[in-house]
Write a protein that holds these residues in place. Structure first.
Motif, PDB file in Angstrom:
ATOM      1  N   LEU A 110     114.634  -5.628 -39.155  1.00 45.52           N
ATOM      2  CA  LEU A 110     114.237  -6.756 -39.987  1.00 45.52           C
ATOM      3  C   LEU A 110     113.272  -7.679 -39.236  1.00 45.52           C
ATOM      4  O   LEU A 110     112.224  -8.074 -39.773  1.00 45.52           O
ATOM      5  N   VAL A 111     113.627  -8.014 -37.993  1.00 48.74           N
ATOM      6  CA  VAL A 111     112.753  -8.869 -37.189  1.00 48.74           C
ATOM      7  C   VAL A 111     111.421  -8.170 -36.937  1.00 48.74           C
ATOM      8  O   VAL A 111     110.348  -8.786 -36.993  1.00 48.74           O
ATOM      9  N   GLY A 112     111.486  -6.876 -36.677  1.00 48.47           N
ATOM     10  CA  GLY A 112     110.254  -6.115 -36.462  1.00 48.47           C
ATOM     11  C   GLY A 112     109.343  -6.154 -37.668  1.00 48.47           C
ATOM     12  O   GLY A 112     108.113  -6.238 -37.537  1.00 48.47           O
ATOM     13  N   TRP A 113     109.935  -6.091 -38.879  1.00 45.91           N
ATOM     14  CA  TRP A 113     109.098  -6.147 -40.076  1.00 45.91           C
ATOM     15  C   TRP A 113     108.431  -7.510 -40.216  1.00 45.91           C
ATOM     16  O   TRP A 113     107.249  -7.605 -40.524  1.00 45.91           O
ATOM     17  N   PRO A 133     119.934 -17.574 -38.806  1.00 44.07           N
ATOM     18  CA  PRO A 133     120.138 -16.574 -37.750  1.00 44.07           C
ATOM     19  C   PRO A 133     118.977 -15.587 -37.631  1.00 44.07           C
ATOM     20  O   PRO A 133     118.636 -15.146 -36.524  1.00 44.07           O
ATOM     21  N   ILE A 134     118.372 -15.221 -38.754  1.00 44.67           N
ATOM     22  CA  ILE A 134     117.232 -14.309 -38.698  1.00 44.67           C
ATOM     23  C   ILE A 134     116.045 -15.008 -38.046  1.00 44.67           C
ATOM     24  O   ILE A 134     115.321 -14.422 -37.225  1.00 44.67           O
ATOM     25  N   ASP A 153     111.863  -1.228 -49.457  1.00 41.17           N
ATOM     26  CA  ASP A 153     110.455  -1.607 -49.415  1.00 41.17           C
ATOM     27  C   ASP A 153     109.942  -1.656 -47.972  1.00 41.17           C
ATOM     28  O   ASP A 153     108.792  -1.288 -47.702  1.00 41.17           O
ATOM     29  N   ARG A 154     110.785  -2.119 -47.043  1.00 44.81           N
ATOM     30  CA  ARG A 154     110.348  -2.180 -45.643  1.00 44.81           C
ATOM     31  C   ARG A 154     110.062  -0.791 -45.085  1.00 44.81           C
ATOM     32  O   ARG A 154     109.257  -0.642 -44.166  1.00 44.81           O
TER      33      ARG A 154
END
Length: 721
Positions: free
Chosen positions: A441-444, A545-546, A592-593
């Motif tokens: 998620l962070v990478g996206w 947190p994200i 979608d990612r």
């Protein structure tokens, strides 16, 4: 406006007398003619003489003297006159007159032969301090009929005010004995001693002591008189008045030393504390315990909601083996707006020897008051603890207001990204799977380019790494911090030319607006990188947190390049909010990612569904990811989010196109493709429409039916496997 200062000498518990009070400082095993022990009054004279010399050499003067009681020793005569004469003799050249001396009686300064609230109790105290014009407290039995003595000392410009308070009115007061004990009490020594007159005298003295209490108390009448005096005292033209209370007895024990006796504390202590709170006192100065301490005390209001912070300065005395703080200098600085106090203990010197003076203690007396709807600050080093606290305040007192969070993550923990244990997930995951999910998620969010930018033009990575299509802001920050600390090491994510419209309508850009990287020197010669990020609005249950994990990822990237240590992460949210602690809804949807991060998973998933089972590890992982996608989609449909969240569109369309090629006569597969296509169309329509609660409810019902259908189709297609 220039600040002002004021310096006072604090003297307490001198315990001196005309007859001479011995101060045994040495080990006297042999009595030698003409070699008498030093007296306390001689020692005090030496302290004052040395201090006056020092102040003169330093060009300093005194604004006043504060005496907090017990000039006498066990009521013996002379202590008051001796102390006042010494003060005027040595400190008169430094600005001290009787009118600049504040004096309050101690328990050794009242005459126990007279009842509380009588003028006779204070005859020695009044004959010296009051009669010669010093500032004294309102005294029960003395000032009842009206007072002519000064009861406060006010600074030039009214920047500070000192109010003495008498806490010794009931000291050594006789107990009221019950009958029949009261009738025979006076006869007990005679009855018990027989004809031994010496024994009778000792018994009478001991019984008298048993029937007396050294009780500290401040009468309601006195508190009311001081209240009126405080309220009538002129205020400064600018800023607040620093208010100082002086009394003999303590508000709290200044050390761990225990005193075991009746009435060791002020009997109506909470009433006194409430008085100090309500009259907005800042400092309380006392003696009695012979212990030096400078400690803050917090006095809460009646509801227990807000507190007033008082600095309590406990003065010591000089005794054998305890000579480091015979008296103290108290210097108030920064008046009226930034008041602070410096407490300098003055030691008892030996003749002809220079004793090292201990460094003073400085305390800031002001604190930023809480403002209605003002900023809330949370800080800590444990991600789990900080997370639970920010969620709590973002849904309560900080909701809709500014919330600042300081997080000091362990500098050694650089192999994983932080994720609170209580962070809600759409489905249970083991720690490794949670970490993989977070990294993806962070990478996206940090992708420099995304196939979904048309739908989501505010992907953080594209703004940070190719702002305006050409500037890599993270690379620029690395180069800046490599050379030196710079306040220019910041990156912006809002582009007015791209994001703003003339009238503010139809604007959509990220809440994450700005981030600054700060280089800070460490004590070991190394450097740390701190991160401060600003969000125009921030949701704390799911998004904070994200955001922190994303900032940590950027921080580690910069640190690895510079060989620096990761430091503090600070987030500033101008508009804090939190939604229900339902499973996470953080864009973009997994399916979608995959278009950006792992398009091969869509191929593998399509193959597994077409072939009715995974063949190989890649297809098995793709199927596992698809089940997670369905759980995520279901969570979004079950939980209304007023901020809105992106829903799956392109990933569903691409998956349907891959499967469409193999439909042929497979009716079930055709149903699967149609359901995927219909869900993608519904999602696109909802995302582009008015996403209010009514629209959400309509979309949610259709979407949950689609998800249930897709979950059943998936189960049937993979049943054989």
């Amino acid at each position: 406006m220039n600040s002002t200062s004021a310096t006072f000498l604090h003297v307490t518990d001198a315990h001196i007398a005309y007859a001479g009070t011995a101060l045994e400082r040495d080990d006297r095993k042999t009595v030698v003619a003409g070699l008498q022990p030093q007296t306390r009054e001689a020692a005090l004279r030496q302290v004052f003489e040395r201090l006056a010399e020092r102040l003169s050499l330093e060009g300093r003067s005194l604004d006043g003297v504060i005496f907090s009681g017990d000039a006498q020793d066990r009521g013996r005569q002379g202590g008051h006159e001796l102390l006042l004469d010494l003060l005027l003799s040595f400190f008169g050249p430094l600005g001290i007159t009787a009118g600049r001396i504040v004096a309050t009686p101690g328990n050794h300064d009242v005459d126990r032969a007279y009842d509380p609230g009588t003028a006779e109790r204070y005859k020695d105290f009044c004959a010296t301090w009051r009669a010669r014009g010093c500032v004294v407290p309102w005294l029960d039995g003395v000032d009842d009929a009206g007072s002519t003595a000064p009861h406060s000392l006010i600074g030039t410009g009214n920047d500070w005010a000192i109010f003495p308070i008498n806490s010794s009115n009931w000291c050594h007061a006789a107990a009221v004995l019950p009958e029949p004990l009261a009738s025979v009490w006076a006869q007990l020594p005679h009855l018990a001693s027989g004809s031994d007159t010496e024994k009778e005298g000792k018994l009478r003295h001991q019984l008298d002591a048993l029937a007396r209490y050294d009780m500290a108390r401040i009468s309601e009448h006195q508190l009311e008189q001081v209240r009126r005096l405080v309220d009538r005292t002129p205020r400064p033209e600018h800023g607040r008045q620093l208010r100082i209370a002086v009394l003999h007895h303590h508000l709290r024990a200044p050390s761990l030393r225990e005193e075991i006796k009746a009435f060791s504390d002020i009997s109506n202590l909470e009433q006194v504390r409430a008085f100090l709170r309500d009259r907005e006192f800042d400092v309380v100065i006392h003696g009695h315990k012979h212990e030096h301490a400078t400690q803050f005390d917090h006095v809460y209001d009646h509801a227990g909601d807000s507190a007033r912070r008082l600095l309590v300065v406990s003065g010591a005395t000089f005794e054998a083996g305890r000579e480091s703080d015979a008296v103290c200098l108290l210097t108030f600085e920064g008046l009226p707006y930034t008041p602070s106090i410096r407490v300098e203990p003055i030691p008892l010197q030996r003749g002809g020897v220079d004793t090292a003076v201990a460094p003073g203690t400085t305390r800031r007396l002001w604190a930023t008051p809480s403002l209605p709807n003002g900023p809330t600050s949370i800080q800590g080093s444990e991600i789990d603890e900080v997370y639970e606290r920010v969620v709590a305040v973002a849904g309560a007192e900080a909701e809709g207001n500014t919330l600042i969070v300081h997080l000091d993550l362990p500098a050694t923990d650089v192999d994983s990204l932080p994720l609170p244990a209580g962070y809600p997930m759409a489905e249970p995951l083991d720690p490794d799977a949670r970490q993989d999910w977070l990294r993806e998620l962070v990478g996206w969010w940090q992708l420099g380019r995304s196939k979904l930018e048309q739908r989501m033009p505010f992907v953080h990575g594209s703004r940070l790494r190719r702002f305006g299509g050409k500037i890599d802001q993270i690379d620029r920050i690395k180069k800046l911090l490599e050379l030196k600390a710079s306040t220019r090491a910041l990156a912006v994510l809002v582009d007015p030319f791209r994001d703003f419209t003339a009238d503010g309508s139809n604007e959509e850009f990220a809440s994450f607006s700005l981030v600054e990287f700060k280089r800070r020197s460490l004590s070991n010669g190394r450097h740390a990188v701190e991160v401060i990020a600003f969000y125009r609005a921030q949701e704390f249950a799911r998004w904070w947190p994200i955001n922190v994990a994303e900032l940590r990822s950027l921080q580690l990237e910069v640190c690895r390049h510079l060989n620096f240590a990761p430091g503090r992460i600070t987030t500033i949210a101008a508009d804090a909010r939190t939604h229900s602690r339902s499973p996470t809804q953080v864009a973009m949807p997994i399916v979608d990612r995959w278009l950006d991060q792992a398009p091969e998973r869509l191929h593998a998933l399509a193959n597994a569904l077409v072939q009715r089972g995974p063949r190989g590890e890649k297809e098995r992982l793709a199927v596992e990811g698809w089940r997670r996608c369905l759980a995520e989609l279901e969570d979004v449909a079950n939980n209304y989010n007023p901020d809105g969240v992106p829903v799956a569109v392109e990933g569903l369309e691409v998956l349907a196109s891959y499967m469409q090629i193999n439909v042929d006569d497979d009716t079930e597969l055709g149903h699967f493709v149609r359901e995927l296509t219909r869900l993608a169309e519904d999602n696109r329509g909802f995302e582009n429409g008015v996403r209010d609660r009514a629209a959400f409810d309509t979309w949610s019902r259709r979407t949950l039916l689609s998800i249930a259908d897709l979950r059943a189709l998936t189960a049937r297609r993979l049943a054989a496997a």
